[in-house]
Write an enzyme that holds these catalytic residues in place. Sequence first.
Site, PDB file in Angstrom:
ATOM      1  N   HIS B 269       8.390  -3.948   2.544  1.00 21.00           N
ATOM      2  CA  HIS B 269       7.872  -5.152   2.963  1.00 21.00           C
ATOM      3  C   HIS B 269       6.114  -4.531   2.330  1.00 21.00           C
ATOM      4  O   HIS B 269       5.939  -6.079   2.116  1.00 21.00           O
ATOM      5  CB  HIS B 269       7.246  -4.234   4.444  1.00 21.00           C
ATOM      6  CG  HIS B 269       6.519  -5.655   5.333  1.00 21.00           C
ATOM      7  ND1 HIS B 269       7.121  -6.091   6.397  1.00 21.00           N
ATOM      8  CD2 HIS B 269       5.641  -5.090   5.176  1.00 21.00           C
ATOM      9  CE1 HIS B 269       5.444  -6.827   6.793  1.00 21.00           C
ATOM     10  NE2 HIS B 269       4.569  -5.913   6.125  1.00 21.00           N
ATOM     11  N   GLU B 270       5.985  -3.629   2.329  1.00 20.74           N
ATOM     12  CA  GLU B 270       4.729  -2.855   1.195  1.00 20.74           C
ATOM     13  C   GLU B 270       4.872  -4.147  -0.020  1.00 20.74           C
ATOM     14  O   GLU B 270       3.802  -4.148  -0.525  1.00 20.74           O
ATOM     15  CB  GLU B 270       4.433  -1.724   1.829  1.00 20.74           C
ATOM     16  CG  GLU B 270       3.802  -1.110   3.020  1.00 20.74           C
ATOM     17  CD  GLU B 270       2.951  -2.155   3.798  1.00 20.74           C
ATOM     18  OE1 GLU B 270       2.249  -2.772   3.430  1.00 20.74           O
ATOM     19  OE2 GLU B 270       3.702  -2.333   5.226  1.00 20.74           O
TER      20      GLU B 270
END
Lengths: 510, 510
Positions: B269-270
């Site tokens: 996600h990051e």
Amino acid sequence: MASEAAADEASDTYSEFIDKVQRLSNVKQAGMVLAWDQEVMMPEGGTPARSKQRSALSTVAHELLTSDEMADLLDELEAEDLDDDQQAVVREIRRQHDRAAKVPQDLVEEISEVSSEAMPVWHEAKEDDDFSKFAPTLEKLVELKREYAEHIDPDRDPYEVLFEEYEPYLGIEKAEEVLQRLRDELVPLIDAIRESDADLATDTFEGDFDVDTQEDLTRDVLDTLGYDWDHGRLDTAPHPFSSGNQFDARVTTRFSPDEPLGALMATVHEFGHATYTLGLPREDYGTPLGESRDMTVHESQSRLWENHVGRSKPFWERFLPKVQDRFPEKVGDASVSDIYEAANEVYEDNLIRVEADELTYHMHIVVRFEIERDLIRGEIDVEDVPELWNDKYEEYLGIRPDSDAEGALQDIHWSHGDFGYFPTYSLGSVLAAQLFDTAEDDIENLDEKIADGEFDDLHDWLTENVHQHGSRYTTDELVRQATGEEYTADYFLDYVKSKYGDLYELDDYQ
Amino acid sequence: MASEAAADEASDTYSEFIDKVQRLSNVKQAGMVLAWDQEVMMPEGGTPARSKQRSALSTVAHELLTSDEMADLLDELEAEDLDDDQQAVVREIRRQHDRAAKVPQDLVEEISEVSSEAMPVWHEAKEDDDFSKFAPTLEKLVELKREYAEHIDPDRDPYEVLFEEYEPYLGIEKAEEVLQRLRDELVPLIDAIRESDADLATDTFEGDFDVDTQEDLTRDVLDTLGYDWDHGRLDTAPHPFSSGNQFDARVTTRFSPDEPLGALMATVHEFGHATYTLGLPREDYGTPLGESRDMTVHESQSRLWENHVGRSKPFWERFLPKVQDRFPEKVGDASVSDIYEAANEVYEDNLIRVEADELTYHMHIVVRFEIERDLIRGEIDVEDVPELWNDKYEEYLGIRPDSDAEGALQDIHWSHGDFGYFPTYSLGSVLAAQLFDTAEDDIENLDEKIADGEFDDLHDWLTENVHQHGSRYTTDELVRQATGEEYTADYFLDYVKSKYGDLYELDDYQ
């Protein structure tokens, strides 16, 4: 009633001033966080953006310091009846303001650009061992810095003006006198050491020392010395440095398998800087009262811990067992004398300042000082530097570089345009000896306490006499208050003569 | 000649403007470095100084943005004949300037102070499971943010005005329509899943997974996905986040022995966020052309990588062997289907947003959205929030919190005064599906490429259609250009219905 109203007004003006001073300080502190991150954490590709960020913060800080509002507030406050603390803050900001305001922003930017471009030029010249490649850039930087000094004060020696950027209060005359004395008195001492037949245990730390174990040892040493991990951290960086404020003062070091002692002493040096920073009064964060005095005093703190503590016999009484625990096969049989001798060896043929021992180090500084002073004063030409450099090394240290890379090109400082900075390294060492001598008088059995790993009294003494004052007193006044005397090289010279006289069994120095 | 002179003048004005815009951007970027350091590196004791540093940078940025000079430059430039890029920069700075200039600095500072004080109050209320302790503070924050919105535009719905802080261009009507559709269509889907007899391999990742090995795996996955370590780094932090610019975009994650899949998906996600940042045009660093579009688009990038790539079967075809290499005893026998099912389990009784699965997550958002919207609009009272919260959980998710700590107090956002932020999480997921569907059409055999660990085409597609444009286009225009359609929830709903219909063998959804 009228006078109370006037006092209120003064206080309003002062508090408006302090708001601006704190903002300025915080912007500078932010710049230091960006610099730390760049050295320690930033991925290499981040450089283009980081340079712009740091430059933006510098510009903002410059504008805050030199603004008309700041000028007006300083004028108003200087006409007010301020208390001592307030006067000290106004004095420091006035000095910074005047220096910054007098130099045209164009010139500041030109110096910054030329220095940025100078770095790779210097690097290449050093790689190629060819001073002539760096000479035109150095020439330009000397001219620009002379111009810079002239804006600040056209009537004074430009080197004096530049020197005051790093040490504003001791005075160039005192600095010159001290450096001259170091030259006059250390050259014969170094000669005597070269002729000594003493056989020091200089091979105590030979071999490969695992770097993770070195780091573990270093953290343990910092613990015992009293480093406050809630307000600090240890990382590695290409060049050890420390950075921060009284709430967050970090140190960096570097480890290499064949230099365990070097890494440890470098860390203790940075610990000394950080300890000064952490001892600044927290309630004064953001004003000169909560900021350290300049380079001389800062360096006195790092040198005091590195040399007077870290290279002492009592220190090794405490820490030898810790080293032996980690490296039993290498130093299991070493005595405190062995390790003390290894930590204080005077190198016969070292040409490199950053690798120098505690004693010859100062001759490296004197060479640089004499050359940069005469360059800025226009008494010598850039093209003459390499020859002059080598002559001075021969005269003061008895060794002659046979390359520019190991000679005049070895240090980065001039490519930054940092003229006037080198002397503070020696001035700080000199002050360290003077302070440590006083601390020894004031603290009962300091040696025994160091040998027992009890450092509280020394911390307290330094905090009380140096750290807690921030920039409240000028350097000379701070020295006077802490030691009861004027700043002097006497203690340093006594210290090195006695220490090296003993170590090298020199009849004339014991 | 006259027109050339006018063009020169426009260009001088524009370049003066750009200098200020870049300075503003660099000061904000510096603030982000300080924030990253505070989360990841700073010793805890550094907080008092760091707060002041960040506050000083915020004030400086605010003054740069709202200065009279900036206002005059914007006025002048809006009367000039600018090219498209220049117009986009002026549009973005105008919007930021107007919002910032309309709100009195006193109110900004009051909100900042009340939020700072709100944090520990919220924390204590959550610890004590007692909403009433937080209620007065929340009440105050709602009032202040309403006042804030009123300064920006007294004639519009205050929630709309606040929402535009995070998503300025999609429009609150579209947002409400989308969230309403998610509620209407996901509640029956979630119900159907709850009633399904499908037996998913949800115990694939049970047990303790060594965190160092997890980190090694995570770095390997980031490598394969194409993370550029010369312009990034991975660290751990209490809450995973990403931060930086196109030269230096860092990610953080957290590892826990019993959550290997959670850590990996959080990192992916990051990585999606960082990939967006790294795809911004380098030559436009420091202006809106080189800055990301707002929350919706940013979140679309993280969700695309996390959900459409990271939770897909092709992804696990590639990465299962890497997981098995590291944890042979735990997942040596697992199949791609097992791990795919484990990564896509819909939790029966999870009350906590940050622990939610890809599907029910949006019901957590809808609850918060409906409540904060009605609070800001004054349609409900703060004291009614816990009951309303629990009712909505029961209605939308079929589960009822029996404590405030697991109910209305679980998230920190409201204590920051962040009203209008939550919806962008779902809006971003919706956009991720729309973008990924288009990418699947445009990229031949995307699934096979993912299974082969070839991500270049997807990176190129995202860079070409999203990243390289920075803030050149408004969100709606960007979506139109990238997908050929208006922003719509169709693709997201199709995607989740098909995915979960298959997984849970739901007749009505396959």
